[in-house]
Design an enzyme around this catalytic site. Structure first.
Site, PDB file in Angstrom:
ATOM      1  N   GLU A  41      10.445-108.270  46.020  1.00 23.58           N
ATOM      2  CA  GLU A  41      11.781-108.728  45.652  1.00 23.58           C
ATOM      3  C   GLU A  41      12.838-107.801  46.253  1.00 23.58           C
ATOM      4  O   GLU A  41      13.853-108.231  46.758  1.00 23.58           O
ATOM      5  CB  GLU A  41      11.873-108.758  44.111  1.00 23.58           C
ATOM      6  CG  GLU A  41      13.216-109.118  43.532  1.00 23.58           C
ATOM      7  CD  GLU A  41      13.623-110.562  43.805  1.00 23.58           C
ATOM      8  OE1 GLU A  41      12.769-111.370  44.177  1.00 23.58           O
ATOM      9  OE2 GLU A  41      14.817-110.856  43.683  1.00 23.58           O
ATOM     10  N   SER A 115       3.812 -91.463  28.411  1.00 21.88           N
ATOM     11  CA  SER A 115       5.219 -91.746  28.117  1.00 21.88           C
ATOM     12  C   SER A 115       5.483 -93.239  27.942  1.00 21.88           C
ATOM     13  O   SER A 115       6.495 -93.648  27.387  1.00 21.88           O
ATOM     14  CB  SER A 115       6.085 -91.244  29.280  1.00 21.88           C
ATOM     15  OG  SER A 115       5.668 -91.856  30.490  1.00 21.88           O
ATOM     16  N   GLU A 140       5.163 -91.533  49.355  1.00 19.67           N
ATOM     17  CA  GLU A 140       4.729 -92.147  48.094  1.00 19.67           C
ATOM     18  C   GLU A 140       5.369 -93.526  47.974  1.00 19.67           C
ATOM     19  O   GLU A 140       6.577 -93.671  48.145  1.00 19.67           O
ATOM     20  CB  GLU A 140       5.152 -91.297  46.897  1.00 19.67           C
ATOM     21  CG  GLU A 140       4.650 -91.922  45.589  1.00 19.67           C
ATOM     22  CD  GLU A 140       5.182 -91.217  44.357  1.00 19.67           C
ATOM     23  OE1 GLU A 140       4.389 -90.561  43.666  1.00 19.67           O
ATOM     24  OE2 GLU A 140       6.399 -91.337  44.079  1.00 19.67           O
TER      25      GLU A 140
HETATM   26  P1  0O2 Z   1      11.340 -88.122  40.964  1.00 18.51           P
HETATM   27  O1  0O2 Z   1      12.653 -87.538  40.555  1.00 18.51           O
HETATM   28  O2  0O2 Z   1      11.301 -89.613  40.703  1.00 18.51           O
HETATM   29  O3  0O2 Z   1      10.960 -87.800  42.355  1.00 18.51           O
HETATM   30  P2  0O2 Z   1       0.750 -85.020  39.345  1.00 18.51           P
HETATM   31  O4  0O2 Z   1       0.229 -86.246  38.664  1.00 18.51           O
HETATM   32  O5  0O2 Z   1       1.605 -84.167  38.452  1.00 18.51           O
HETATM   33  O6  0O2 Z   1      -0.296 -84.267  40.082  1.00 18.51           O
HETATM   34  P3  0O2 Z   1       3.049 -86.244  40.462  1.00 18.51           P
HETATM   35  O7  0O2 Z   1       3.686 -86.111  41.798  1.00 18.51           O
HETATM   36  O8  0O2 Z   1       3.891 -85.889  39.281  1.00 18.51           O
HETATM   37  O9  0O2 Z   1       1.710 -85.463  40.510  1.00 18.51           O
HETATM   38  O10 0O2 Z   1       2.508 -87.723  40.383  1.00 18.51           O
HETATM   39  P4  0O2 Z   1       2.848 -88.906  39.436  1.00 18.51           P
HETATM   40  O11 0O2 Z   1       2.535 -88.584  38.031  1.00 18.51           O
HETATM   41  O12 0O2 Z   1       2.154 -90.069  40.038  1.00 18.51           O
HETATM   42  O13 0O2 Z   1       4.436 -89.068  39.521  1.00 18.51           O
HETATM   43  C1  0O2 Z   1       5.095 -89.312  40.709  1.00 18.51           C
HETATM   44  C2  0O2 Z   1       6.412 -89.983  40.413  1.00 18.51           C
HETATM   45  O14 0O2 Z   1       6.225 -91.097  39.557  1.00 18.51           O
HETATM   46  C3  0O2 Z   1       7.430 -89.130  39.683  1.00 18.51           C
HETATM   47  O15 0O2 Z   1       8.087 -88.295  40.576  1.00 18.51           O
HETATM   48  C4  0O2 Z   1       8.325 -90.199  39.082  1.00 18.51           C
HETATM   49  O16 0O2 Z   1       9.177 -90.780  40.069  1.00 18.51           O
HETATM   50  C5  0O2 Z   1       7.327 -91.242  38.676  1.00 18.51           C
HETATM   51  N1  0O2 Z   1       6.865 -90.983  37.306  1.00 18.51           N
HETATM   52  C6  0O2 Z   1       5.693 -90.467  36.931  1.00 18.51           C
HETATM   53  N2  0O2 Z   1       5.613 -90.384  35.590  1.00 18.51           N
HETATM   54  C7  0O2 Z   1       6.758 -90.878  35.104  1.00 18.51           C
HETATM   55  C8  0O2 Z   1       7.275 -91.090  33.771  1.00 18.51           C
HETATM   56  O17 0O2 Z   1       6.640 -90.783  32.765  1.00 18.51           O
HETATM   57  N3  0O2 Z   1       8.525 -91.637  33.675  1.00 18.51           N
HETATM   58  C9  0O2 Z   1       9.266 -91.992  34.766  1.00 18.51           C
HETATM   59  N4  0O2 Z   1      10.469 -92.519  34.575  1.00 18.51           N
HETATM   60  N5  0O2 Z   1       8.805 -91.795  36.033  1.00 18.51           N
HETATM   61  C10 0O2 Z   1       7.576 -91.266  36.195  1.00 18.51           C
HETATM   62  P5  0O2 Z   1       8.861 -86.992  40.080  1.00 18.51           P
HETATM   63  O18 0O2 Z   1       8.774 -85.975  41.139  1.00 18.51           O
HETATM   64  O19 0O2 Z   1       8.373 -86.598  38.739  1.00 18.51           O
HETATM   65  O20 0O2 Z   1      10.325 -87.471  39.923  1.00 18.51           O
END
Ligand code: 0O2
Length: 270
Positions: A41, A115, A140
């Site tokens: 989309e 979450s 990503e």
């Molecule tokens: P931003 O600001 O969006 O870039 P890990 O699992 O810790 O080894 P990572 O990179 O944290 O490695 O992987 P994960 O968990 O797949 O998360 C990657 C991204 O997914 C995050 O990037 C967020 O964009 C999103 N994300 C993951 N978990 C959540 C959540 O609980 N809530 C929201 N809203 N987004 C989430 P960043 O770098 O955290 O943030």
């Protein structure tokens, strides 16, 4: 790291995001042009801010030299879909491409995070040519529905506000909202065929109307004013009936008239 070095580091990531956005938007356009429903989309892209890269590096104990190898979401693409089923289609499209190599997959759609977060994540390797040397860039790709995206954006801003210290009553409400989003996506999937039919009807109507209007406009150069007015009146009366079959028939008839005028004007030119 000096600003100049950050710029050198980030430039290929900006280029990768630009190229990938063009490619995904092109996929959507190809679906639309062939009159098909697109599982994509909306496409968004971003390069992570330097402050967020540093924050993540610190949190995960990654040195500056290891950033490129170990922070995999410096370049990020977000693909928004209408329905949960579309997420599977988009993942399949990416898996089948030669220019994107899937390195990692995380299915937070079937297994949501604590979450309540839901989304499908892929880490891909994308080969980029800056001038003449190829460079492999990790990107990503987050794939989610419009509803999941709504929740994700709201929750992300709250996370930012509370910096890991989200009050319990808010996280409880967010979890309840995540359940509601899950229900919403399920409900939407159950009426998917109805929605797709309606969207298909709208797209077809739009394309026939623009073809008719285009033909009428072209007639202005060759037909007389009275005849064009007659055609226009006929078009308005069919348009008001909101009947796709009648519009299609009218469009075909108009094609024949326009073709006749084209042949006539070519003969006159010879
Ligand atoms: P931003 O600001 O969006 O870039 P890990 O699992 O810790 O080894 P990572 O990179 O944290 O490695 O992987 P994960 O968990 O797949 O998360 C990657 C991204 O997914 C995050 O990037 C967020 O964009 C999103 N994300 C993951 N978990 C959540 C959540 O609980 N809530 C929201 N809203 N987004 C989430 P960043 O770098 O955290 O943030």
């Amino acid at each position: 790291m000096q600003t100049k070095l950050w710029r050198e580091l980030l430039t290929p990531y900006y280029a990768a995001v630009d190229e990938l956005m063009i490619k995904f938007n092109h996929i959507t356009k190809t679906y639309y042009d062939s009159g098909k429903y697109s599982p994509i989309e909306l496409v968004e892209g971003r390069v992570k801010k330097i402050s967020s890269i540093l924050e993540k590096a610190q949190k995960k104990n990654i040195s500056i030299e290891e950033i490129e190898e170990n922070i995999k979401d410096i370049a990020g693409i977000r693909i928004i879909c209408q329905f949960v089923e579309d997420i599977v289609s988009v993942v399949e499209i990416i898996r089948n491409r030669d220019d994107m190599k899937v390195l990692e997959e995380r299915d937070y759609v079937t297994h949501s995070k604590e979450s309540g977060y839901r989304s499908y994540h892929l880490i891909i390797e994308y080969e980029l040519y800056m001038i003449d040397v190829p460079k492999k860039i990790k990107v990503e790709i987050q794939i989610r529905t419009l509803a999941m995206n709504f929740w994700g954006i709201i929750e992300h801003s709250l996370q930012y506000k509370y910096r890991g210290k989200m009050p319990e009553h808010i996280s409880t409400r967010l979890l309840a909202a995540a359940d509601a989003i899950l229900m919403l996506d399920k409900e939407m999937s159950s009426v998917r065929d109805e929605i797709l039919d309606a969207q298909h009807y709208m797209r077809q109507t739009d394309s026939i109307i623009s073809e008719i209007l285009n033909n009428i406009q072209n007639l202005y150069g060759v037909a007389n004013k009275r005849e064009i007015e007659k055609i226009q009146d006929e078009f308005y009366s069919i348009y008001e009936k909101n009947d796709l079959d009648k519009l299609e028939r009218f469009c075909d008839e108009l094609d024949v008239i326009a073709e006749g005028y084209r042949a006539q004007s070519m003969q006159e030119e010879m």
